[in-house]
Design an enzyme around this catalytic site. Sequence first.
Site, PDB file in Angstrom:
ATOM      1  N   GLY A 173       0.823  -1.211   0.000  1.00 59.29           N
ATOM      2  CA  GLY A 173       0.000   0.000   0.000  1.00 59.29           C
ATOM      3  C   GLY A 173       0.848   1.247   0.000  1.00 59.29           C
ATOM      4  O   GLY A 173       2.079   1.173   0.039  1.00 59.29           O
ATOM      5  N   GLU A 215      -0.324   0.519  -5.879  1.00 61.22           N
ATOM      6  CA  GLU A 215       0.764   0.286  -4.925  1.00 61.22           C
ATOM      7  C   GLU A 215       1.078  -1.210  -4.798  1.00 61.22           C
ATOM      8  O   GLU A 215       2.232  -1.598  -4.636  1.00 61.22           O
ATOM      9  CB  GLU A 215       0.403   0.866  -3.555  1.00 61.22           C
ATOM     10  CG  GLU A 215       0.414   2.387  -3.517  1.00 61.22           C
ATOM     11  CD  GLU A 215       1.824   2.958  -3.390  1.00 61.22           C
ATOM     12  OE1 GLU A 215       2.780   2.182  -3.187  1.00 61.22           O
ATOM     13  OE2 GLU A 215       1.964   4.191  -3.507  1.00 61.22           O
ATOM     14  N   GLU A 258       4.745  -2.764  -5.519  1.00 61.14           N
ATOM     15  CA  GLU A 258       5.513  -3.379  -4.428  1.00 61.14           C
ATOM     16  C   GLU A 258       5.636  -4.895  -4.555  1.00 61.14           C
ATOM     17  O   GLU A 258       6.562  -5.481  -3.989  1.00 61.14           O
ATOM     18  CB  GLU A 258       4.868  -3.026  -3.074  1.00 61.14           C
ATOM     19  CG  GLU A 258       4.987  -1.527  -2.774  1.00 61.14           C
ATOM     20  CD  GLU A 258       4.416  -1.135  -1.423  1.00 61.14           C
ATOM     21  OE1 GLU A 258       3.741  -1.970  -0.781  1.00 61.14           O
ATOM     22  OE2 GLU A 258       4.653   0.009  -0.997  1.00 61.14           O
ATOM     23  N   SER A 282      -5.370   6.424  14.272  1.00 64.42           N
ATOM     24  CA  SER A 282      -5.079   6.325  15.699  1.00 64.42           C
ATOM     25  C   SER A 282      -5.177   7.655  16.434  1.00 64.42           C
ATOM     26  O   SER A 282      -5.263   7.690  17.643  1.00 64.42           O
ATOM     27  CB  SER A 282      -3.679   5.750  15.902  1.00 64.42           C
ATOM     28  OG  SER A 282      -2.721   6.739  15.613  1.00 64.42           O
ATOM     29  N   GLU A 337      11.623  -7.565   0.941  1.00 66.16           N
ATOM     30  CA  GLU A 337      11.208  -8.962   0.918  1.00 66.16           C
ATOM     31  C   GLU A 337       9.686  -9.030   0.776  1.00 66.16           C
ATOM     32  O   GLU A 337       8.975  -8.170   1.302  1.00 66.16           O
ATOM     33  CB  GLU A 337      11.625  -9.611   2.257  1.00 66.16           C
ATOM     34  CG  GLU A 337      11.413 -11.095   2.357  1.00 66.16           C
ATOM     35  CD  GLU A 337      11.814 -11.644   3.746  1.00 66.16           C
ATOM     36  OE1 GLU A 337      12.384 -10.873   4.556  1.00 66.16           O
ATOM     37  OE2 GLU A 337      11.525 -12.816   4.012  1.00 66.16           O
TER      38      GLU A 337
END
Length: 181
Positions: A78, A94, A98, A114, A141
Site C-alpha cells: 500500500g 501500490e 511493491e 489512531s 522482501e
Amino acid sequence: MARETPAITARYCPQCAGTLMPRLLREGEPPRLCCVQCGFVLYLNPKAVSAAVFSHDSGIVLVRRAIEPAKGHWALPGGFVDLGETAAAAAIRETMEETGLQIGLTGILDVYSSGTNEVLLIVYAADVLGGAERLGAECSEIGRFAPELLPWDEVGFETTRAALRDYVRRFFPRVRVPRFA
Ligand SMILES: [Zn+2]
C-alpha cells in the site's frame, strides 16, 4: 517502530509565504495555522494511505519495508493516495509496484486511524488476478504467511496489526488471533 507523533506541520503560508501562527478560530476545535499576512487558514488533516490484504499461494502477503518509517518491519502492500486518484486505484497501483501482483478488490475491510499518527489507513480485501511476484524498490522482501503464523510482533504499524486481526477474524474465523493484536 513506527513514528507515533503526527509530523505534518508548516511554518509558511502556501499562498503568500507569510508566517503561519496558531489561532483558535472556533471553540472546541484545535488551533488552526493562520497566515498573519493574508489570513489564509492551513488545515492539517491525516494523509490517506490505501492498502490491500489478500492471500496468494496459500499465504497472506506482506512486504518488508526497506524505508522509514518502520524500516525492516512487515506491512501490507500500500501507499499514499495521490491527488486525482481514487483510494481503490491507489491500493491496486501500490500493490503492483511493491509485489508485481495484479489484484482485484473484493470489498473494504475497514478504515484505521489512531489520532497519534498522521496516516488514515484504508484497507481493501482483494484477490490476485495475475501478474508475477516482483519486489518493489521500497521493500526488501515479500512474505506469505499462513493466518495462524502471522508475524504479529514484527508488523510495523498498529493500524496494520488491527487490519490483519480483522482480516483473519473475517476470512479465517477458526484461527485464533493474539490478544494484543
Ligand atoms: Zn498568506
